[in-house]
Motif scaffolding. Structure first.
Motif, PDB file in Angstrom:
ATOM      1  N   UNK A   1       0.851  -1.412   0.127  1.00 35.25           N
ATOM      2  CA  UNK A   1      -0.075  -0.051  -0.033  1.00 35.25           C
ATOM      3  C   UNK A   1       0.671   1.195   0.056  1.00 35.25           C
ATOM      4  N   UNK A   2       2.129   0.914  -0.155  1.00 34.11           N
ATOM      5  CA  UNK A   2       2.879   2.263   0.187  1.00 34.11           C
ATOM      6  C   UNK A   2       3.794   2.570  -1.422  1.00 34.11           C
ATOM      7  N   UNK A   3       4.023   3.763  -1.514  1.00 38.34           N
ATOM      8  CA  UNK A   3       4.664   4.358  -2.792  1.00 38.34           C
ATOM      9  C   UNK A   3       5.784   5.091  -2.272  1.00 38.34           C
ATOM     10  N   UNK A   4       6.976   4.770  -2.591  1.00 40.31           N
ATOM     11  CA  UNK A   4       8.037   4.981  -2.525  1.00 40.31           C
ATOM     12  C   UNK A   4       8.916   5.916  -3.368  1.00 40.31           C
TER      13      UNK A   4
ATOM     14  N   UNK B   1      10.457   6.538   1.996  1.00 44.01           N
ATOM     15  CA  UNK B   1       9.099   6.793   2.402  1.00 44.01           C
ATOM     16  C   UNK B   1       8.742   8.066   2.463  1.00 44.01           C
ATOM     17  N   UNK B   2       7.390   8.544   2.900  1.00 45.60           N
ATOM     18  CA  UNK B   2       6.824   9.877   2.984  1.00 45.60           C
ATOM     19  C   UNK B   2       7.476  10.661   3.830  1.00 45.60           C
TER      20      UNK B   2
END
Length: 243
Positions: free
Chosen positions: A150-153, A176-177
Protein backbone atom coordinates in the motif's frame (compact mmCIF):
# COMPACT_ATOMS: atom_id res chain seq x y z
CA UNK A 1 21.59 17.37 -11.04
CA UNK A 2 18.09 18.65 -11.72
CA UNK A 3 16.08 20.67 -9.20
CA UNK A 4 13.78 17.68 -8.70
CA UNK A 5 16.69 15.37 -7.93
CA UNK A 6 18.16 17.89 -5.53
CA UNK A 7 14.79 18.42 -3.84
CA UNK A 8 14.50 14.74 -2.93
CA UNK A 9 18.11 14.42 -1.82
CA UNK A 10 17.87 17.57 0.33
CA UNK A 11 14.77 16.24 2.11
CA UNK A 12 16.43 12.87 2.64
CA UNK A 13 19.50 14.51 4.19
CA UNK A 14 17.35 16.60 6.54
CA UNK A 15 15.28 13.57 7.58
CA UNK A 16 18.48 11.76 8.60
CA UNK A 17 19.72 14.65 10.74
CA UNK A 18 21.14 17.14 8.26
CA UNK A 19 24.48 17.56 6.55
CA UNK A 20 25.70 20.25 8.95
CA UNK A 21 25.33 17.98 11.97
CA UNK A 22 26.85 15.08 10.06
CA UNK A 23 29.90 17.15 9.20
CA UNK A 24 30.42 17.98 12.89
CA UNK A 25 31.38 14.36 13.67
CA UNK A 26 34.32 12.19 12.57
CA UNK A 27 33.41 8.63 13.59
CA UNK A 28 30.46 6.45 14.52
CA UNK A 29 30.60 3.37 16.71
CA UNK A 30 27.92 0.70 16.92
CA UNK A 31 27.27 -2.78 18.26
CA UNK A 32 26.80 -5.21 15.38
CA UNK A 33 25.13 -8.63 15.11
CA UNK A 34 25.01 -10.37 11.71
CA UNK A 35 23.46 -13.49 10.19
CA UNK A 36 22.02 -14.84 6.94
CA UNK A 37 22.85 -17.50 4.35
CA UNK A 38 25.67 -15.66 2.57
CA UNK A 39 28.32 -16.69 5.08
CA UNK A 40 27.61 -20.40 4.76
CA UNK A 41 27.63 -20.13 0.97
CA UNK A 42 31.13 -18.68 1.28
CA UNK A 43 32.30 -21.51 3.53
CA UNK A 44 32.35 -19.31 6.61
CA UNK A 45 31.02 -19.92 10.09
CA UNK A 46 28.73 -17.18 11.39
CA UNK A 47 27.76 -16.69 15.02
CA UNK A 48 25.42 -14.26 16.75
CA UNK A 49 28.02 -12.76 19.05
CA UNK A 50 27.89 -8.94 19.15
CA UNK A 51 30.88 -7.06 17.77
CA UNK A 52 31.96 -3.44 17.85
CA UNK A 53 32.03 -1.56 14.53
CA UNK A 54 33.86 1.73 14.06
CA UNK A 55 33.43 3.75 10.86
CA UNK A 56 35.20 6.97 9.91
CA UNK A 57 32.63 9.31 8.40
CA UNK A 58 34.78 11.38 6.03
CA UNK A 59 37.32 8.83 4.85
CA UNK A 60 36.91 5.22 3.79
CA UNK A 61 38.13 3.54 6.96
CA UNK A 62 36.43 1.00 9.21
CA UNK A 63 37.26 -1.60 11.85
CA UNK A 64 35.41 -4.41 13.60
CA UNK A 65 36.45 -6.08 16.86
CA UNK A 66 36.77 -8.86 17.80
CA UNK A 67 37.59 -10.60 14.52
CA UNK A 68 38.92 -14.15 14.71
CA UNK A 69 39.88 -13.77 18.35
CA UNK A 70 39.27 -11.49 21.34
CA UNK A 71 42.53 -9.60 20.77
CA UNK A 72 42.12 -9.13 16.98
CA UNK A 73 40.39 -6.53 14.81
CA UNK A 74 40.18 -5.55 11.17
CA UNK A 75 41.68 -2.47 9.53
CA UNK A 76 39.78 -1.63 6.34
CA UNK A 77 40.46 0.86 3.58
CA UNK A 78 39.72 0.44 -0.14
CA UNK A 79 43.37 -0.22 -0.97
CA UNK A 80 44.27 -2.44 1.98
CA UNK A 81 42.60 -4.89 4.31
CA UNK A 82 44.35 -6.28 7.38
CA UNK A 83 43.74 -8.31 10.51
CA UNK A 84 45.72 -6.94 13.42
CA UNK A 85 46.11 -7.50 17.14
CA UNK A 86 45.21 -4.85 19.67
CA UNK A 87 48.90 -3.90 19.97
CA UNK A 88 49.12 -3.26 16.21
CA UNK A 89 50.80 -6.49 15.10
CA UNK A 90 49.70 -7.42 11.58
CA UNK A 91 48.39 -11.00 11.43
CA UNK A 92 47.39 -10.94 7.75
CA UNK A 93 46.98 -8.26 5.11
CA UNK A 94 46.13 -7.84 1.44
CA UNK A 95 46.86 -4.90 -0.83
CA UNK A 96 44.35 -4.02 -3.58
CA UNK A 97 41.83 -6.39 -1.96
CA UNK A 98 39.10 -5.90 -4.56
CA UNK A 99 41.28 -7.68 -7.12
CA UNK A 100 41.15 -10.84 -5.00
CA UNK A 101 37.44 -11.23 -5.90
CA UNK A 102 38.10 -11.36 -9.64
CA UNK A 103 36.19 -14.24 -11.31
CA UNK A 104 34.32 -15.07 -8.09
CA UNK A 105 30.80 -16.42 -8.36
CA UNK A 106 28.11 -16.78 -5.70
CA UNK A 107 29.62 -19.95 -4.24
CA UNK A 108 33.33 -19.11 -4.39
CA UNK A 109 34.73 -19.59 -0.87
CA UNK A 110 36.04 -16.58 1.02
CA UNK A 111 39.03 -16.48 3.32
CA UNK A 112 39.11 -14.23 6.42
CA UNK A 113 40.54 -11.29 4.46
CA UNK A 114 37.74 -11.54 1.87
CA UNK A 115 35.24 -11.43 4.71
CA UNK A 116 37.00 -8.55 6.42
CA UNK A 117 37.02 -6.50 3.21
CA UNK A 118 33.34 -7.18 2.52
CA UNK A 119 32.42 -6.26 6.08
CA UNK A 120 34.52 -3.10 5.90
CA UNK A 121 33.18 -1.60 2.71
CA UNK A 122 29.57 -2.69 3.30
CA UNK A 123 29.30 -1.32 6.84
CA UNK A 124 31.17 1.83 5.90
CA UNK A 125 28.58 2.37 3.16
CA UNK A 126 25.60 1.59 5.38
CA UNK A 127 26.74 3.80 8.24
CA UNK A 128 27.48 6.79 6.00
CA UNK A 129 24.26 6.64 3.92
CA UNK A 130 22.68 8.92 2.79
CA UNK A 131 25.38 11.51 3.47
CA UNK A 132 27.91 9.76 1.24
CA UNK A 133 25.65 10.77 -1.67
CA UNK A 134 27.15 14.25 -1.35
CA UNK A 135 30.77 13.12 -1.86
CA UNK A 136 32.67 14.37 -4.93
CA UNK A 137 31.82 12.43 -8.08
CA UNK A 138 28.62 10.85 -6.72
CA UNK A 139 25.66 11.50 -9.06
CA UNK A 140 22.02 11.09 -8.02
CA UNK A 141 18.90 11.08 -10.15
CA UNK A 142 15.29 10.54 -9.21
CA UNK A 143 13.68 7.64 -11.07
CA UNK A 144 10.08 6.46 -11.21
CA UNK A 145 8.46 5.68 -7.85
CA UNK A 146 7.88 2.14 -6.60
CA UNK A 147 4.68 0.65 -5.25
CA UNK A 148 5.32 -1.64 -2.28
CA UNK A 149 2.00 -3.08 -1.09
CA UNK A 150 0.00 0.00 0.00
CA UNK A 151 3.04 2.28 0.09
CA UNK A 152 4.47 4.41 -2.69
CA UNK A 153 8.18 5.08 -2.34
CA UNK A 154 10.21 7.69 -4.17
CA UNK A 155 13.54 6.45 -5.51
CA UNK A 156 17.01 7.84 -6.03
CA UNK A 157 19.40 6.12 -8.41
CA UNK A 158 22.94 6.75 -7.24
CA UNK A 159 26.03 6.44 -9.44
CA UNK A 160 29.23 5.93 -7.46
CA UNK A 161 32.67 6.87 -8.78
CA UNK A 162 35.41 4.28 -8.88
CA UNK A 163 37.24 5.60 -5.82
CA UNK A 164 34.32 4.70 -3.54
CA UNK A 165 34.38 1.00 -2.64
CA UNK A 166 30.81 -0.26 -2.45
CA UNK A 167 28.60 -3.09 -3.69
CA UNK A 168 28.18 -1.83 -7.27
CA UNK A 169 28.58 1.34 -9.31
CA UNK A 170 24.81 1.94 -9.63
CA UNK A 171 22.38 1.45 -6.75
CA UNK A 172 18.75 2.38 -6.08
CA UNK A 173 17.40 3.80 -2.82
CA UNK A 174 13.71 3.89 -1.85
CA UNK A 175 12.29 6.50 0.55
CA UNK A 176 8.97 6.74 2.37
CA UNK A 177 6.77 9.79 2.91
CA UNK A 178 8.99 10.76 5.86
CA UNK A 179 12.05 10.64 3.51
CA UNK A 180 13.66 7.88 5.57
CA UNK A 181 15.21 4.94 3.73
CA UNK A 182 13.02 1.87 3.30
CA UNK A 183 14.87 -0.26 0.76
CA UNK A 184 18.23 -0.41 -1.01
CA UNK A 185 18.87 -2.33 -4.27
CA UNK A 186 22.30 -3.28 -5.60
CA UNK A 187 24.31 -6.11 -7.08
CA UNK A 188 27.01 -7.78 -5.00
CA UNK A 189 29.87 -7.44 -7.46
CA UNK A 190 32.29 -9.32 -5.19
CA UNK A 191 29.95 -12.33 -5.33
CA UNK A 192 29.32 -12.77 -9.03
CA UNK A 193 27.00 -9.79 -9.40
CA UNK A 194 24.27 -11.32 -7.24
CA UNK A 195 21.17 -9.04 -7.26
CA UNK A 196 19.94 -7.99 -3.82
CA UNK A 197 17.13 -5.98 -2.27
CA UNK A 198 17.83 -4.82 1.27
CA UNK A 199 14.99 -3.65 3.52
CA UNK A 200 15.79 -1.31 6.40
CA UNK A 201 13.76 -0.48 9.50
CA UNK A 202 13.89 0.28 13.23
CA UNK A 203 15.58 3.65 12.96
CA UNK A 204 17.85 4.74 15.79
CA UNK A 205 18.38 8.38 16.74
CA UNK A 206 21.80 9.15 18.17
CA UNK A 207 23.43 12.55 18.66
CA UNK A 208 20.81 14.13 16.40
CA UNK A 209 21.36 11.73 13.48
CA UNK A 210 19.11 8.89 12.37
CA UNK A 211 20.23 5.50 11.02
CA UNK A 212 18.42 2.20 10.42
CA UNK A 213 18.89 -0.34 13.18
CA UNK A 214 17.85 -3.38 11.13
CA UNK A 215 18.86 -4.43 7.62
CA UNK A 216 17.65 -7.54 5.82
CA UNK A 217 19.06 -8.32 2.35
CA UNK A 218 17.23 -10.77 0.07
CA UNK A 219 17.85 -12.07 -3.40
CA UNK A 220 16.15 -9.77 -5.94
CA UNK A 221 14.23 -11.23 -8.90
CA UNK A 222 14.27 -9.81 -12.43
CA UNK A 223 10.92 -8.07 -11.83
CA UNK A 224 12.43 -6.20 -8.88
CA UNK A 225 10.58 -8.19 -6.24
CA UNK A 226 12.50 -9.50 -3.24
CA UNK A 227 12.46 -13.22 -2.49
CA UNK A 228 11.70 -13.10 1.23
CA UNK A 229 12.50 -16.82 1.46
CA UNK A 230 16.13 -16.17 0.48
CA UNK A 231 17.65 -14.10 3.30
CA UNK A 232 21.23 -13.34 2.32
CA UNK A 233 22.36 -11.07 5.13
CA UNK A 234 20.82 -9.88 8.39
CA UNK A 235 22.35 -6.94 10.27
CA UNK A 236 21.22 -5.58 13.63
CA UNK A 237 22.83 -2.37 14.87
CA UNK A 238 22.49 -0.86 18.33
CA UNK A 239 24.26 1.51 20.72
CA UNK A 240 25.20 4.02 18.00
CA UNK A 241 27.38 6.89 19.12
CA UNK A 242 29.04 9.69 17.14
CA UNK A 243 32.20 11.56 18.03
Amino acid sequence: MTAQNRELLDKVLVAHGGLERWNSFNTVRATLVTGGSLWGAKGLTQDSAPRQMTVWLHEQKASVTPFGGPDKHTAYSPNRIAIETTDGTVIAERQAPRESFRDHDENTPWDPLHRAYFNGYALWSYLTMPFLFTLPGVVTEEIEPWQEAAQRWRRLRVHFPEYIATHSAVQDFYFGEDFLLRRHDYTVDVSGGMPAAQYVSDYIEADGLRMPGKRRAYRRAEDGQANKDALLVAIDLSELGYS
